[in-house]
Design an enzyme around this catalytic site. Structure first.
Site, PDB file in Angstrom:
ATOM      1  N   ARG A   8       4.758   4.019  -2.657  1.00 48.31           N
ATOM      2  CA  ARG A   8       3.469   4.732  -2.553  1.00 48.31           C
ATOM      3  C   ARG A   8       3.683   6.177  -2.108  1.00 48.31           C
ATOM      4  O   ARG A   8       2.933   7.077  -2.502  1.00 48.31           O
ATOM      5  CB  ARG A   8       2.515   4.004  -1.610  1.00 48.31           C
ATOM      6  CG  ARG A   8       3.001   3.896  -0.179  1.00 48.31           C
ATOM      7  CD  ARG A   8       1.988   3.250   0.747  1.00 48.31           C
ATOM      8  NE  ARG A   8       2.550   2.984   2.053  1.00 48.31           N
ATOM      9  CZ  ARG A   8       1.915   3.176   3.201  1.00 48.31           C
ATOM     10  NH1 ARG A   8       0.681   3.642   3.204  1.00 48.31           N
ATOM     11  NH2 ARG A   8       2.490   2.888   4.345  1.00 48.31           N
ATOM     12  N   SER A  35      -3.421   6.235   3.395  1.00 49.27           N
ATOM     13  CA  SER A  35      -2.742   4.984   3.067  1.00 49.27           C
ATOM     14  C   SER A  35      -2.223   4.966   1.635  1.00 49.27           C
ATOM     15  O   SER A  35      -1.125   4.476   1.364  1.00 49.27           O
ATOM     16  CB  SER A  35      -3.686   3.792   3.282  1.00 49.27           C
ATOM     17  OG  SER A  35      -4.065   3.679   4.633  1.00 49.27           O
ATOM     18  N   GLU A  56     -15.420   1.500  -4.691  1.00 48.50           N
ATOM     19  CA  GLU A  56     -14.363   1.460  -5.696  1.00 48.50           C
ATOM     20  C   GLU A  56     -14.886   1.407  -7.126  1.00 48.50           C
ATOM     21  O   GLU A  56     -14.299   2.010  -8.040  1.00 48.50           O
ATOM     22  CB  GLU A  56     -13.436   0.265  -5.429  1.00 48.50           C
ATOM     23  CG  GLU A  56     -12.643   0.346  -4.145  1.00 48.50           C
ATOM     24  CD  GLU A  56     -13.389  -0.171  -2.916  1.00 48.50           C
ATOM     25  OE1 GLU A  56     -12.776  -0.233  -1.844  1.00 48.50           O
ATOM     26  OE2 GLU A  56     -14.592  -0.512  -3.056  1.00 48.50           O
ATOM     27  N   PHE A  81      -8.343  -4.324  -4.229  1.00 52.05           N
ATOM     28  CA  PHE A  81      -9.653  -3.777  -4.582  1.00 52.05           C
ATOM     29  C   PHE A  81      -9.648  -3.191  -5.995  1.00 52.05           C
ATOM     30  O   PHE A  81     -10.588  -3.384  -6.761  1.00 52.05           O
ATOM     31  CB  PHE A  81     -10.065  -2.689  -3.589  1.00 52.05           C
ATOM     32  CG  PHE A  81     -10.006  -3.123  -2.149  1.00 52.05           C
ATOM     33  CD1 PHE A  81     -10.484  -4.367  -1.754  1.00 52.05           C
ATOM     34  CD2 PHE A  81      -9.465  -2.288  -1.181  1.00 52.05           C
ATOM     35  CE1 PHE A  81     -10.426  -4.764  -0.435  1.00 52.05           C
ATOM     36  CE2 PHE A  81      -9.406  -2.674   0.144  1.00 52.05           C
ATOM     37  CZ  PHE A  81      -9.878  -3.915   0.524  1.00 52.05           C
ATOM     38  N   HIS A 107      -0.194  -1.036  -1.865  1.00 52.69           N
ATOM     39  CA  HIS A 107      -0.299  -2.219  -1.010  1.00 52.69           C
ATOM     40  C   HIS A 107      -0.365  -3.500  -1.838  1.00 52.69           C
ATOM     41  O   HIS A 107      -1.063  -4.456  -1.485  1.00 52.69           O
ATOM     42  CB  HIS A 107      -1.513  -2.118  -0.082  1.00 52.69           C
ATOM     43  CG  HIS A 107      -1.391  -1.053   0.981  1.00 52.69           C
ATOM     44  ND1 HIS A 107      -1.210   0.271   0.655  1.00 52.69           N
ATOM     45  CD2 HIS A 107      -1.432  -1.129   2.337  1.00 52.69           C
ATOM     46  CE1 HIS A 107      -1.141   0.989   1.777  1.00 52.69           C
ATOM     47  NE2 HIS A 107      -1.267   0.168   2.810  1.00 52.69           N
ATOM     48  N   ASP A 115      -2.354  -6.078   7.601  1.00 49.28           N
ATOM     49  CA  ASP A 115      -3.583  -6.151   6.819  1.00 49.28           C
ATOM     50  C   ASP A 115      -3.966  -7.595   6.506  1.00 49.28           C
ATOM     51  O   ASP A 115      -5.134  -7.895   6.262  1.00 49.28           O
ATOM     52  CB  ASP A 115      -3.441  -5.370   5.511  1.00 49.28           C
ATOM     53  CG  ASP A 115      -3.331  -3.869   5.759  1.00 49.28           C
ATOM     54  OD1 ASP A 115      -3.735  -3.426   6.840  1.00 49.28           O
ATOM     55  OD2 ASP A 115      -2.836  -3.164   4.871  1.00 49.28           O
ATOM     56  N   ARG A 165       3.488  -1.189  -0.112  1.00 49.77           N
ATOM     57  CA  ARG A 165       3.221  -0.554   1.180  1.00 49.77           C
ATOM     58  C   ARG A 165       4.484  -0.151   1.939  1.00 49.77           C
ATOM     59  O   ARG A 165       4.567   0.973   2.421  1.00 49.77           O
ATOM     60  CB  ARG A 165       2.397  -1.505   2.046  1.00 49.77           C
ATOM     61  CG  ARG A 165       2.109  -1.002   3.467  1.00 49.77           C
ATOM     62  CD  ARG A 165       1.387  -2.072   4.262  1.00 49.77           C
ATOM     63  NE  ARG A 165       0.924  -1.612   5.545  1.00 49.77           N
ATOM     64  CZ  ARG A 165       1.623  -1.704   6.672  1.00 49.77           C
ATOM     65  NH1 ARG A 165       2.845  -2.223   6.657  1.00 49.77           N
ATOM     66  NH2 ARG A 165       1.124  -1.273   7.817  1.00 49.77           N
TER      67      ARG A 165
END
Length: 243
Positions: A8, A35, A56, A81, A107, A115, A165
Site C-alpha cells: 500500500r 491508511s 464508498e 468496503f 488491507h 482491525d 496492510r
C-alpha cells in the site's frame, strides 16, 4: 536481509509519481487517506484529490463520472468496503460500461491486525474476477505494486488493484511486469506452486527448503488473476504434474 515495505505504501508513492507526469490522474478515498496512502497525493495535488467521506458507493460513482470527462480516477478504501460494500456500483457503474476507473484497494486478506475479522477481505478476488471487463492484479511486493499501478494507469478500462496492510518482503531481483503475464521465480520439474500477493514469498521459501531435500519445485507468481496467464499455468502444470 531484504528490506520490508507495504504494497500500500508503494501504491501511494506511485500515485504521486503519476500525478507529476499526468494531469489527468485524480485520486479519491473514503476518509482513509493515511491508511490507504493517498495522503501524499492529497498534499501534492489538492485540486485533484477528493475525500468523499465514509460514502464508498458515492466514491465509486464519482469515479465513474470523472472517467467520462477524460480523467483517470484512482479510488481507494479498504478491500472489504471497495469490493464488498459497493459491489453493485463497481459492477454496474464501472465494469459494465467499461469506464477507465482504477480501484486501488488496501488491507486485503487476513493480515489486517487489530482491525479484526470484520475487515478481513477474503472474498474480494473472487468477487472482482467474475465481473465482466474487470482486470484483477495482486502484486507480490512493493516493487511490483508500483509497476502494477503504473500499468493500470496506462491501460484503458477498469482495474482492481489489491494491496496489503503490513510491511512485507521486497524481492531484490528486478522482475518484469506485464499485465496478464506470469513471472517464473523458481524452475523445477518435481512440482509447481502458483501464488499471488504476499503468498509468493512463502512459496519461494517452501521451494528453497524442498530443494535442500532434493526436490526441484517451480514457483510461478500469478500477479494478474484476470486476464489469467493460462499458457504458463498449463505449461507448468503439465510438466510438473504436482500442483
Amino acid at each position: 536481509m531484504s528490506e520490508k515495505k507495504a504494497t500500500r505504501n508503494a501504491y501511494g508513492e506511485a500515485l504521486v509519481e503519476l500525478g507529476k507526469i499526468n494531469d489527468k490522474i485524480v485520486v479519491l478515498d473514503a476518509d482513509l487517506a493515511p491508511s490507504v496512502m493517498t495522503n501524499g497525493f492529497a498534499k501534492e495535488f489538492p485540486d485533484r484529490y477528493f475525500n468523499t467521506g465514509i460514502a464508498e458507493a458515492n466514491m465509486v460513482d464519482m469515479s465513474a463520472g470523472l472517467s467520462t470527462m477524460g480523467y483517470i480516477p484512482f479510488c481507494s478504501t479498504f478491500a472489504i468496503f471497495g469490493a464488498g460494500r459497493v459491489y453493485e456500483m463497481v459492477r454496474n457503474s464501472v465494469a459494465y460500461p467499461q469506464f477507465n476507473v482504477k480501484l486501488g484497494m488496501t488491507h486485503a486478506g487476513i493480515t489486517v491486525g487489530e482491525d479484526g475479522s470484520s475487515h478481513q477481505s477474503i472474498e474480494d478476488i473472487a468477487l472482482m474476477r467474475v465481473i465482466p471487463n474487470m482486470t484483477v492484479i495482486v502484486p507480490c511486493d512493493a516493487n511490483e505494486a508500483k509497476k502494477a499501478t503504473f500499468a493500470a494507469a496506462e491501460m484503458n478500462g477498469p482495474v482492481y488493484l489489491r494491496f496489503a496492510r503490513p510491511s512485507s518482503f521486497v524481492f531484490e531481483e528486478d522482475m518484469p511486469f506485464e499485465i496478464g503475464k506470469a513471472n517464473v521465480l523458481r524452475d523445477g520439474d518435481d512440482g509447481v506452486i502458483f501464488a499471488c500477493g504476499l503468498m509468493v514469498k512463502p512459496a519461494v521459501d517452501a521451494a528453497d527448503a524442498l530443494k535442500e531435500q532434493g526436490k526441484n519445485i517451480s514457483v510461478v507468481n500469478i500477479h494478474t488473476i484476470k486476464p489469467l496467464d493460462t499458457e504458463t499455468i498449463l505449461k507448468y502444470a503439465t510438466r510438473c504434474k504436482k500442483v
